[in-house]
Design a protein around this motif. Structure first.
Motif, PDB file in Angstrom:
ATOM      1  N   GLU A 113      -4.928  88.861 -42.206  1.00  0.00           N
ATOM      2  CA  GLU A 113      -4.231  89.725 -41.324  1.00  0.00           C
ATOM      3  C   GLU A 113      -4.844  89.674 -40.173  1.00  0.00           C
ATOM      4  OE1 GLU A 113      -1.091  90.849 -41.822  1.00  0.00           O
ATOM      5  OE2 GLU A 113      -0.896  90.036 -43.897  1.00  0.00           O
ATOM      6  N   PHE A 114      -4.301  89.401 -39.004  1.00  0.00           N
ATOM      7  CA  PHE A 114      -5.106  89.646 -37.880  1.00  0.00           C
ATOM      8  C   PHE A 114      -3.591  90.092 -36.726  1.00  0.00           C
ATOM      9  CE2 PHE A 114      -6.910  88.531 -33.745  1.00  0.00           C
ATOM     10  CZ  PHE A 114      -8.406  88.768 -34.031  1.00  0.00           C
ATOM     11  N   THR A 115      -3.837  91.192 -36.246  1.00  0.00           N
ATOM     12  CA  THR A 115      -2.560  91.845 -35.614  1.00  0.00           C
ATOM     13  C   THR A 115      -2.823  91.357 -34.024  1.00  0.00           C
ATOM     14  OG1 THR A 115      -4.030  94.036 -35.236  1.00  0.00           O
ATOM     15  CG2 THR A 115      -2.704  94.009 -37.124  1.00  0.00           C
ATOM     16  N   LYS A 116      -3.903  91.355 -33.738  1.00  0.00           N
ATOM     17  CA  LYS A 116      -3.888  90.777 -32.254  1.00  0.00           C
ATOM     18  C   LYS A 116      -3.226  89.564 -31.839  1.00  0.00           C
ATOM     19  CE  LYS A 116      -6.982  90.378 -28.017  1.00  0.00           C
ATOM     20  NZ  LYS A 116      -8.368  90.256 -27.782  1.00  0.00           N
ATOM     21  N   LYS A 117      -2.384  89.206 -30.824  1.00  0.00           N
ATOM     22  CA  LYS A 117      -1.884  88.193 -30.484  1.00  0.00           C
ATOM     23  C   LYS A 117      -2.658  87.481 -29.710  1.00  0.00           C
ATOM     24  CE  LYS A 117       1.830  88.929 -32.906  1.00  0.00           C
ATOM     25  NZ  LYS A 117       2.222  88.441 -33.826  1.00  0.00           N
ATOM     26  N   VAL A 118      -2.824  85.950 -29.799  1.00  0.00           N
ATOM     27  CA  VAL A 118      -3.810  85.067 -29.288  1.00  0.00           C
ATOM     28  C   VAL A 118      -2.939  84.145 -28.439  1.00  0.00           C
ATOM     29  CG1 VAL A 118      -5.481  85.589 -30.885  1.00  0.00           C
ATOM     30  CG2 VAL A 118      -4.026  83.478 -31.166  1.00  0.00           C
ATOM     31  N   GLY A 119      -1.916  84.397 -28.015  1.00  0.00           N
ATOM     32  CA  GLY A 119      -0.903  83.270 -27.464  1.00  0.00           C
ATOM     33  C   GLY A 119      -1.460  83.098 -26.014  1.00  0.00           C
ATOM     34  N   ASN A 120      -2.272  84.098 -25.334  1.00  0.00           N
ATOM     35  CA  ASN A 120      -2.672  84.040 -24.105  1.00  0.00           C
ATOM     36  C   ASN A 120      -4.126  83.184 -24.157  1.00  0.00           C
ATOM     37  OD1 ASN A 120      -3.932  85.881 -25.193  1.00  0.00           O
ATOM     38  ND2 ASN A 120      -3.979  87.233 -23.238  1.00  0.00           N
ATOM     39  N   HIS A 121      -4.689  83.021 -25.200  1.00  0.00           N
ATOM     40  CA  HIS A 121      -5.756  82.038 -25.406  1.00  0.00           C
ATOM     41  C   HIS A 121      -7.093  82.880 -24.735  1.00  0.00           C
ATOM     42  CE1 HIS A 121      -2.974  78.610 -24.975  1.00  0.00           C
ATOM     43  NE2 HIS A 121      -2.870  79.040 -26.151  1.00  0.00           N
ATOM     44  N   TYR A 127     -14.233  89.648 -34.803  1.00  0.00           N
ATOM     45  CA  TYR A 127     -13.400  89.623 -36.204  1.00  0.00           C
ATOM     46  C   TYR A 127     -14.734  89.875 -37.165  1.00  0.00           C
ATOM     47  CZ  TYR A 127     -11.352  88.794 -40.724  1.00  0.00           C
ATOM     48  OH  TYR A 127     -10.832  88.892 -41.725  1.00  0.00           O
ATOM     49  N   ASP A 128     -14.625  90.955 -37.944  1.00  0.00           N
ATOM     50  CA  ASP A 128     -15.536  91.414 -39.084  1.00  0.00           C
ATOM     51  C   ASP A 128     -17.009  91.184 -38.612  1.00  0.00           C
ATOM     52  OD1 ASP A 128     -16.416  91.399 -41.756  1.00  0.00           O
ATOM     53  OD2 ASP A 128     -16.847  89.333 -42.264  1.00  0.00           O
ATOM     54  N   ASP A 129     -17.215  92.018 -37.311  1.00  0.00           N
ATOM     55  CA  ASP A 129     -18.470  92.333 -36.785  1.00  0.00           C
ATOM     56  C   ASP A 129     -18.972  91.145 -36.043  1.00  0.00           C
ATOM     57  OD1 ASP A 129     -18.347  95.130 -37.356  1.00  0.00           O
ATOM     58  OD2 ASP A 129     -19.184  94.551 -39.390  1.00  0.00           O
ATOM     59  N   LEU A 130     -18.275  90.050 -35.707  1.00  0.00           N
ATOM     60  CA  LEU A 130     -18.827  88.850 -35.106  1.00  0.00           C
ATOM     61  C   LEU A 130     -18.078  88.478 -34.042  1.00  0.00           C
ATOM     62  CD1 LEU A 130     -19.158  86.507 -38.267  1.00  0.00           C
ATOM     63  CD2 LEU A 130     -21.018  87.648 -37.122  1.00  0.00           C
ATOM     64  N   VAL A 131     -18.463  87.976 -33.049  1.00  0.00           N
ATOM     65  CA  VAL A 131     -17.664  87.575 -31.625  1.00  0.00           C
ATOM     66  C   VAL A 131     -17.659  85.960 -31.895  1.00  0.00           C
ATOM     67  CG1 VAL A 131     -18.060  87.384 -29.084  1.00  0.00           C
ATOM     68  CG2 VAL A 131     -18.803  89.610 -30.452  1.00  0.00           C
ATOM     69  N   PHE A 132     -16.288  85.650 -31.617  1.00  0.00           N
ATOM     70  CA  PHE A 132     -16.060  84.094 -31.772  1.00  0.00           C
ATOM     71  C   PHE A 132     -15.612  83.709 -30.417  1.00  0.00           C
ATOM     72  CE2 PHE A 132     -15.568  85.909 -35.739  1.00  0.00           C
ATOM     73  CZ  PHE A 132     -15.670  84.786 -36.764  1.00  0.00           C
ATOM     74  N   ASP A 133     -16.147  82.437 -30.075  1.00  0.00           N
ATOM     75  CA  ASP A 133     -15.711  81.929 -28.924  1.00  0.00           C
ATOM     76  C   ASP A 133     -14.693  80.863 -28.980  1.00  0.00           C
ATOM     77  OD1 ASP A 133     -18.080  83.227 -27.210  1.00  0.00           O
ATOM     78  OD2 ASP A 133     -19.186  81.801 -28.271  1.00  0.00           O
ATOM     79  N   ARG A 134     -13.962  80.864 -27.903  1.00  0.00           N
ATOM     80  CA  ARG A 134     -12.496  79.983 -27.870  1.00  0.00           C
ATOM     81  C   ARG A 134     -13.216  78.668 -27.858  1.00  0.00           C
ATOM     82  NH1 ARG A 134      -8.972  80.133 -22.788  1.00  0.00           N
ATOM     83  NH2 ARG A 134     -10.387  78.496 -22.314  1.00  0.00           N
TER      84      ARG A 134
END
Length: 400
Positions: A113-121, A127-134
C-alpha cells in the motif's frame, strides 16, 4: 483452473487463486479474454519470444519457506536494448510474489500500500525509513505473455522505478490507477536454490537494484572498530612496561681479535618489541664493524645482524667534504619475552692504529606503533580503493 486452448488443443491446468480475465496459451501464444457472458474468446496472438526466459508457467520455487508456483510471465521492453521478464508466483495460501529478471539480475517484489501518487515523478521517495532515488520512468511495451491474468495485459502502462540498492520501489500506472511494489535484489545463487536449477541467464550488466559487493559505510565502521581494538590491546598489554636497557659496554678490538664478546644474560618480560642496538667507534677515515648474535637461552634460537660504522672526510678542489658517521643504530624487530645474551664480534680496518674500541648499547623499547600505523594506512588505502570502485559501479548503473 483447466484451460484448453481452442487453437492448439493444449490444456493448461493450474490452481490459480485470482479472478482470471485473460489467458495466454504457453504453447501457441494465443491470447484469450473473458467477455460479458463469462466466456473466453480469441483476443490476439503473440509471436513466440526469443527472450531467454529461464522459467515457465507451472514451475515451482521455494521462497520464505513456502512453495510458490509461476502462474504467468510477461516479456516487456521499452527500447531496442532494454528487455526484461516478469513472473507472478502464488502459494497455496493465495499469497503472491513478483519476480523480475533483466540481464541475469533478479528482483523479488511484493504488493504494498502506497498512498502517495507518483505520477509527477518526484526525484525521491521515502518508504520504510529509506530514501529512494528516481531511477527511471517509461512506457514499456508487452512483447509476450503466457499464463493466467486478472487484468487486461494489453493495456498501456507507465512504469516508474525508485532505488536504494538493494531495495526498489516500483509503480505501475494504468491511467489514474496506481499499483505499488516493494522489493529487493536477490542473488543468483538464491534463485538457483529457490528453483533448484542452474539454468538461468548469464549476467551481462549491472542490475538496477544490485548492491556493490562491499558496503563502504559498514567497511569504514568495521575498520574503525578494528583500529580501536588494536590500539586498546596495545595499551593494555604494555601499560606497565618501560624501556629496558639490556647492554651498554665498550669492547676493545685487541682483546677480542681472536674471540667473541659474550654479554651477561638478561631477561625480557612483556609482549614482543623491537630491540634497538647502537654502535659507535672513533673511526677517522676508516671503518669498523660489529657482528651481533642475539641468542635465546631457552630455545637456542639465534638472530644475526651486522653493522658497519664508517666515517671519511677530506679537502678536495678547495672544498671540505665528509661522509658517513661514527655512530650507527639498527633494530632487531619483534623480540619476544625470554632470557637472552649477545655474542658480538668486533672488527676494524687493519691499518687503523688509532681506534682501539667500539661501544655497543642495546635497549628493548616499548612496542612500536609502527605496525598499528601500517595497518591503519593499509585499511585507509583499501577503503579509498573500495570507495572509488563503488563510485565507478554507480556510474555504470546510472549511465549504463
Amino acid at each position: 483452473m483447466n484451460f484448453p486452448c481452442f487453437h492448439c488443443n493444449t490444456e493448461t491446468k493450474l490452481d490459480v487463486k485470482l479472478d482470471v480475465s485473460f489467458f495466454s496459451c504457453p504453447s501457441c501464444c494465443t491470447l484469450y479474454s473473458k467477455n460479458k457472458n463469462g466466456d473466453f474468446i480469441f483476443k490476439d496472438r503473440f509471436k513466440k519470444s526469443i527472450y531467454n526466459n529461464p522459467f515457465a508457467v507451472g514451475q515451482k520455487a521455494q521462497f520464505n519457506g513456502e512453495t510458490f508456483t509461476i502462474i504467468n510471465l510477461q516479456i516487456k521492453r521499452y527500447d531496442a536494448n532494454t528487455r526484461w521478464a516478469e513472473y507472478l508466483l502464488q502459494n497455496e495460501k493465495g499469497e503472491f510474489l513478483y519476480l523480475s529478471e533483466s540481464s541475469g539480475n533478479f528482483i523479488l517484489l511484493e504488493l504494498i500500500e502506497f498512498t502517495k501518487k507518483v505520477g509527477n515523478h518526484p526525484l525521491t521517495l521515502d518508504y520504510d525509513d529509506l530514501v529512494f532515488d528516481r531511477y527511471d520512468y517509461s512506457y514499456p511495451k508487452l512483447e509476450y505473455a503466457e499464463g493466467y491474468f486478472d487484468y487486461n495485459v494489453l493495456d498501456k502502462i507507465e512504469l516508474i522505478e525508485y532505488i536504494n540498492p538493494p531495495h526498489i520501489l516500483s509503480f505501475e500506472k494504468f491511467g489514474q490507477e496506481q499499483t505499488a511494489f516493494y522489493g529487493k535484489h536477490i542473488s543468483r545463487s538464491a534463485i538457483k536454490s529457490a528453483f533448484d536449477s542452474s539454468a538461468i541467464p548469464s549476467k551481462s550488466e549491472i542490475g538496477m537494484a544490485q548492491p556493490f559487493f562491499i558496503d563502504v559505510r559498514k567497511l569504514v565502521m568495521i575498520f574503525c572498530g578494528v583500529a580501536i581494538l588494536i590500539l586498546l590491546s596495545h595499551w593494555f598489554l604494555n601499560k606497565d612496561r618501560s624501556t629496558q636497557e639490556v647492554l651498554n659496554t665498550t669492547i676493545p678490538f685487541d682483546k677480542y681479535a681472536t674471540s667473541d664478546f659474550v654479554s651477561p644474560s638478561f631477561e625480557l618480560k612483556g609482549s614482543s618489541a623491537p630491540l634497538n642496538i647502537t654502535v659507535s667507534s672513533n673511526v677517522d677515515n676508516s671503518w669498523a664493524n660489529v657482528q651481533v648474535a642475539l641468542i635465546n637461552e631457552k630455545t637456542n634460537e639465534e638472530v644475526y645482524a651486522s653493522k658497519d660504522v664508517e666515517y671519511y672526510h677530506g679537502y678536495t678542489d678547495g672544498e671540505s667534504w665528509s661522509e658517513g658517521s661514527t655512530s650507527e643504530d639498527f633494530n632487531i624487530c619483534g623480540v619476544a619475552a625470554g632470557k637472552y645474551h649477545f655474542t658480538i664480534t668486533p672488527l676494524k680496518a687493519p691499518e687503523d692504529l688509532s681506534n682501539s674500541f667500539v661501544n655497543v648499547s642495546a635497549t628493548w623499547n616499548k612496542p612500536s606503533l609502527r605496525n598499528f600505523f601500517m595497518t591503519l594506512v593499509f585499511m585507509a588505502v583499501f577503503v579509498v580503493i573500495v570507495y572509488y570502485g563503488s563510485k565507478y559501479f554507480e556510474e555504470k548503473r546510472w549511465n549504463g
